[in-house]
Design an enzyme around this catalytic site. Sequence first.
Site, mmCIF file in Angstrom:
data_model
loop_
_atom_site.group_PDB
_atom_site.id
_atom_site.type_symbol
_atom_site.label_atom_id
_atom_site.label_comp_id
_atom_site.label_asym_id
_atom_site.label_seq_id
_atom_site.Cartn_x
_atom_site.Cartn_y
_atom_site.Cartn_z
ATOM 1 N N GLY A 1 39.836 46.101 34.564
ATOM 2 C CA GLY A 1 40.027 45.375 35.812
ATOM 3 C C GLY A 1 40.223 43.900 35.532
ATOM 4 O O GLY A 1 39.759 43.379 34.513
ATOM 5 N N GLN B 1 40.733 34.893 37.190
ATOM 6 C CA GLN B 1 40.520 34.961 35.739
ATOM 7 C C GLN B 1 41.740 34.490 34.949
ATOM 8 O O GLN B 1 41.639 34.202 33.766
ATOM 9 C CB GLN B 1 40.160 36.392 35.317
ATOM 10 C CG GLN B 1 38.801 36.837 35.837
ATOM 11 C CD GLN B 1 38.474 38.234 35.348
ATOM 12 O OE1 GLN B 1 38.891 39.210 35.961
ATOM 13 N NE2 GLN B 1 37.756 38.326 34.241
ATOM 14 N N CYS C 1 32.736 41.662 31.047
ATOM 15 C CA CYS C 1 33.750 40.905 31.779
ATOM 16 C C CYS C 1 34.635 40.186 30.769
ATOM 17 O O CYS C 1 34.120 39.600 29.817
ATOM 18 C CB CYS C 1 33.052 39.891 32.693
ATOM 19 S SG CYS C 1 34.192 38.913 33.673
ATOM 20 N N LEU C 2 35.956 40.226 30.991
ATOM 21 C CA LEU C 2 36.876 39.578 30.058
ATOM 22 C C LEU C 2 36.647 38.064 30.013
ATOM 23 O O LEU C 2 37.001 37.421 29.027
ATOM 24 C CB LEU C 2 38.330 39.866 30.453
ATOM 25 C CG LEU C 2 38.761 41.340 30.359
ATOM 26 C CD1 LEU C 2 40.188 41.509 30.858
ATOM 27 C CD2 LEU C 2 38.626 41.859 28.934
ATOM 28 N N HIS D 1 32.773 44.561 41.104
ATOM 29 C CA HIS D 1 32.839 43.526 40.067
ATOM 30 C C HIS D 1 34.079 42.637 40.274
ATOM 31 O O HIS D 1 33.977 41.408 40.249
ATOM 32 C CB HIS D 1 32.865 44.206 38.685
ATOM 33 C CG HIS D 1 32.997 43.262 37.537
ATOM 34 N ND1 HIS D 1 32.021 43.124 36.573
ATOM 35 C CD2 HIS D 1 33.990 42.405 37.182
ATOM 36 C CE1 HIS D 1 32.417 42.216 35.691
ATOM 37 N NE2 HIS D 1 33.600 41.772 36.029
ATOM 38 N N GLU D 2 35.232 43.273 40.483
ATOM 39 C CA GLU D 2 36.480 42.500 40.611
ATOM 40 C C GLU D 2 36.530 41.706 41.920
ATOM 41 O O GLU D 2 36.975 40.567 41.942
ATOM 42 C CB GLU D 2 37.701 43.420 40.504
ATOM 43 C CG GLU D 2 37.839 44.164 39.176
ATOM 44 C CD GLU D 2 37.733 43.272 37.958
ATOM 45 O OE1 GLU D 2 38.092 42.082 38.031
ATOM 46 O OE2 GLU D 2 37.256 43.770 36.921
ATOM 47 N N HIS E 1 34.786 38.434 41.813
ATOM 48 C CA HIS E 1 35.543 37.339 41.184
ATOM 49 C C HIS E 1 36.297 36.514 42.225
ATOM 50 O O HIS E 1 36.508 35.314 42.043
ATOM 51 C CB HIS E 1 36.563 37.895 40.184
ATOM 52 C CG HIS E 1 36.009 38.166 38.809
ATOM 53 N ND1 HIS E 1 35.507 37.170 37.998
ATOM 54 C CD2 HIS E 1 35.898 39.306 38.094
ATOM 55 C CE1 HIS E 1 35.116 37.699 36.840
ATOM 56 N NE2 HIS E 1 35.333 39.004 36.867
HETATM 57 NI NI NI Z 1 34.936 40.319 35.287
#
Ligand code: NI
Length: 174
Positions: A46, A51, A94-95, A136-137, A140
């Site tokens: 995701g 991000q 998380c990236l 989660h997404e 963001h």
């Molecule tokens: Ni994340």
Amino acid sequence: MAVRPVLVLPDQRLRAVADPIEKIDAEIKTLAKDMLDTMYDAPGIGLAAPQVGVLKRIVVMDLAAEGEPPQPLVLINPEITRISDDTVITEEGCLSIPELYYDVERPAAVTVEYTDLDGKHVTEEAEGRFAIVIQHELDHLDGVLYIDYLSRLKRDRVLKKFQKAERFSGRKAG
Ligand code: NI
């Protein structure tokens, strides 16, 4: 294929609230494609627009299991309209917070409403990993990171680690 740099803590753009998308134009379509390319390249399951430094309410995900054909999903202006009372604890990463994984407790099921790339309104019931990735997404888009759900001690440890990393690397790439 256009892979965009993924912002990493402590980049403050990760803490901003993203703006709704008014119109699904060529720019948004390119953004969605670049976000999918970036997510697959990472690799991740995701990715939210903030991000990659774009403060717009769009997320992409793909929950296909390994060996399965890709199932790219693009959610525009997504909103969670219902959450379950029962919760589940899942290990999240998380990236934008690379190489760390922590257990997080969240509602086990959600209803999400969004607009897809063709402008169609979609309502979806999600459970399991899908429900977790959606939460989660979508977080963001409001500047919320999963580490915000950890104990203060654990969260501070993560933040310190990345502040230190930034000091040592001087200027952050991306
Ligand atoms: Ni994340």
